[in-house]
Design a protein around this motif. Structure first.
Motif, mmCIF file in Angstrom:
data_model
loop_
_atom_site.group_PDB
_atom_site.id
_atom_site.type_symbol
_atom_site.label_atom_id
_atom_site.label_comp_id
_atom_site.label_asym_id
_atom_site.label_seq_id
_atom_site.Cartn_x
_atom_site.Cartn_y
_atom_site.Cartn_z
ATOM 1 N N LEU A 128 75.819 12.208 83.459
ATOM 2 C CA LEU A 128 76.956 11.277 83.422
ATOM 3 C C LEU A 128 76.593 9.860 83.876
ATOM 4 O O LEU A 128 77.471 9.107 84.337
ATOM 5 N N HIS A 129 75.320 9.487 83.728
ATOM 6 C CA HIS A 129 74.907 8.122 84.114
ATOM 7 C C HIS A 129 73.639 7.770 83.342
ATOM 8 O O HIS A 129 72.577 8.333 83.605
ATOM 9 N N SER A 130 73.756 6.832 82.389
ATOM 10 C CA SER A 130 72.570 6.445 81.598
ATOM 11 C C SER A 130 72.753 5.043 81.025
ATOM 12 O O SER A 130 73.869 4.538 80.922
ATOM 13 N N ASP B 38 76.454 1.610 80.743
ATOM 14 C CA ASP B 38 75.693 0.371 80.885
ATOM 15 C C ASP B 38 76.358 -0.558 81.896
ATOM 16 O O ASP B 38 77.569 -0.517 82.104
ATOM 17 N N HIS B 39 75.523 -1.436 82.478
ATOM 18 C CA HIS B 39 76.012 -2.363 83.499
ATOM 19 C C HIS B 39 77.071 -3.312 82.936
ATOM 20 O O HIS B 39 76.779 -4.134 82.051
ATOM 21 N N ASP B 40 78.281 -3.215 83.465
ATOM 22 C CA ASP B 40 79.351 -4.171 83.166
ATOM 23 C C ASP B 40 79.576 -4.400 81.675
ATOM 24 O O ASP B 40 79.943 -5.508 81.265
ATOM 25 N N SER C 166 81.013 2.983 81.916
ATOM 26 C CA SER C 166 80.414 1.701 82.286
ATOM 27 C C SER C 166 80.118 1.740 83.779
ATOM 28 O O SER C 166 80.812 2.424 84.538
ATOM 29 N N GLU C 167 79.071 1.040 84.187
ATOM 30 C CA GLU C 167 78.722 0.938 85.609
ATOM 31 C C GLU C 167 79.061 -0.470 86.067
ATOM 32 O O GLU C 167 78.450 -1.435 85.611
ATOM 33 N N ILE C 168 80.038 -0.577 86.940
ATOM 34 C CA ILE C 168 80.559 -1.879 87.354
ATOM 35 C C ILE C 168 79.992 -2.250 88.722
ATOM 36 O O ILE C 168 80.042 -1.456 89.666
ATOM 37 N N ILE D 158 77.489 -2.752 95.471
ATOM 38 C CA ILE D 158 77.773 -1.332 95.245
ATOM 39 C C ILE D 158 78.078 -1.131 93.761
ATOM 40 O O ILE D 158 78.645 -2.020 93.117
ATOM 41 N N HIS D 159 77.709 0.036 93.239
ATOM 42 C CA HIS D 159 77.947 0.320 91.812
ATOM 43 C C HIS D 159 79.001 1.420 91.649
ATOM 44 O O HIS D 159 78.879 2.483 92.249
ATOM 45 N N ILE D 160 79.995 1.126 90.822
ATOM 46 C CA ILE D 160 81.053 2.097 90.519
ATOM 47 C C ILE D 160 80.936 2.473 89.040
ATOM 48 O O ILE D 160 81.057 1.606 88.161
ATOM 49 N N ALA E 178 78.493 5.414 92.546
ATOM 50 C CA ALA E 178 77.152 5.727 92.053
ATOM 51 C C ALA E 178 76.133 5.775 93.188
ATOM 52 O O ALA E 178 76.270 5.065 94.187
ATOM 53 N N HIS E 179 75.113 6.596 92.996
ATOM 54 C CA HIS E 179 73.949 6.710 93.900
ATOM 55 C C HIS E 179 74.208 6.226 95.328
ATOM 56 O O HIS E 179 73.619 5.229 95.778
ATOM 57 N N PRO E 180 75.034 6.970 96.090
ATOM 58 C CA PRO E 180 75.414 6.511 97.442
ATOM 59 C C PRO E 180 74.224 6.391 98.394
ATOM 60 O O PRO E 180 74.298 5.649 99.380
ATOM 61 N N SER F 172 71.368 11.001 85.678
ATOM 62 C CA SER F 172 69.948 10.644 85.826
ATOM 63 C C SER F 172 69.761 9.164 86.134
ATOM 64 O O SER F 172 68.753 8.768 86.698
ATOM 65 N N ASP F 173 70.705 8.310 85.718
ATOM 66 C CA ASP F 173 70.515 6.858 85.767
ATOM 67 C C ASP F 173 69.283 6.472 84.942
ATOM 68 O O ASP F 173 68.521 5.581 85.313
ATOM 69 N N PHE F 174 69.124 7.165 83.818
ATOM 70 C CA PHE F 174 67.973 6.921 82.935
ATOM 71 C C PHE F 174 68.005 5.490 82.393
ATOM 72 O O PHE F 174 69.031 5.036 81.905
HETATM 73 MN MN MN Z 1 73.273 1.473 89.725
#
Ligand code: MN
Ligand code: AMP
Ligand code: MN
Ligand code: MN
Length: 290
Positions: free
Chosen positions: A15-17, A47-49, A74-76, A85-87, A200-202, A257-259
């Motif tokens: 759930l993270h790529s 993807d970032h923002d 989306s990763e904000i 911090i990433h949400i 994300a990734h605390p 994975s944050d691939f």
């Molecule tokens: Mn991140």
């Protein structure tokens, strides 16, 4: 190589790529094909923002009738107590006006910061960074990941870890403070778009246990639903600790994975499983699968 045998009874969620819509290397089409190769069943592109890679990814799945369920995400980036911090938002309507407006603001902030980073590098006798990163981003969202690759191309460091350590982390010559939105704004936009918010990734923010608990309190108060418990690459013991925090704060658990690119340590679907007792976000909130 895929991380698990061909036949397993349960679906594999990642759930993270990232794609090249932000700082991933693969196109959306390449990413979904790789996810299938790695036996991922459910993939969120985050993807970032931005959400610009998602349509092409879904089109590739539909045209090839690929056995993959795509979750829109989306990763904000947010600022909280001067920490970046990433949400991750998943299950979002990518055309929602509130979300679209927030992502447009974030995009402008990214362009402004890229200009300020490039100005700082120029003063340090490293010219051409803005042109360099814009070329690397190819019209996509610019991140420090692009600056990292530009600086490596310029021979300033051998690898990403070194380039962040010496140039791009806080206090270094290639760091310019960002102006991200708040946790509340990110979670609200995700909710307006019908999605669910994941911290994300605390473990990657360098926070002490005391500060991480403060962050979890704030995130929960803002209506955040889950924390990322499992990642491809994680310190020993971190997964169990994060699962315990999820229970303590009554948050659901996510895994991703944050691939960003093929590499030996991080891979789509790799090592993604939740400890016993953790409630998966897709079980507590099946609407993320819409
Ligand atoms: Mn991140
Ligand atoms: P930004 O959101 O523009 O600040 O860029 C953040 C991105 O840079 C992350 O998503 C990673 O892709 C990358 N990044 C940040 N810190 C590191 C690090 N220490 N090592 C490798 N990549 C990093
Ligand atoms: Mn990134
Ligand atoms: Mn990410």
């Amino acid at each position: 190589m895929p991380d698990r045998p061909l036949t397993t009874a349960f679906p594999l969620y990642d759930l993270h790529s990232h794609t090249n819509a932000s700082d991933g290397q693969l196109t959306p089409a390449e990413l979904v094909k790789r996810a299938v190769m790695m036996r991922v069943d459910v993939l969120a592109i985050t993807d970032h923002d931005c959400v610009t890679g998602i349509a092409a990814a879904q089109q590739t799945i539909d045209q090839g009738q690929l056995p993959l369920h795509l979750i829109k995400g989306s990763e904000i980036s947010v600022l909280w107590e001067n920490h970046e911090i990433h949400i991750v938002g998943i299950g979002i309507d990518i055309d929602n006006p509130a979300l679209t407006a927030l992502l447009a603001e974030q995009g402008q902030r990214r362009v402004d910061r890229a200009q300020r980073i490039a100005d700082r590098l120029e003063k340090a006798h490293i010219p051409g960074a803005l042109e360099g990163v814009l070329a690397l981003a190819g019209g996509g969202v610019v991140t420090r990941g692009h600056f990292a690759h530009f600086l490596i191309q310029q021979g300033k460091a051998d690898n990403i870890k070194q380039v962040f350590k010496h140039y791009l982390s806080r206090g270094k010559i290639g760091y310019a403070p960002p102006q991200w939105c708040t946790i509340n704004e990110a979670v609200d936009a995700i909710h307006h778009a019908g999605g669910r918010a994941i911290l994300a990734h605390p473990g990657r923010y360098g926070l002490s246990a005391k500060w991480l608990k403060r962050l979890l309190t704030c995130f929960t108060d803002c209506g955040g639903e889950a924390i990322e418990v499992a990642q491809s690459q994680q310190a020993p013991g971190e997964r169990l600790q994060l699962a315990a925090y999820a229970q303590e704060y009554q948050l659901a658990a996510s895994q991703g994975s944050d691939f960003h690119r093929p590499c030996p340590w991080i891979e789509l679907g790799r090592k993604l499983w939740l400890p016993k007792g953790a409630e998966a976000i897709w079980e507590r909130y099946p609407d993320v699968l819409r």
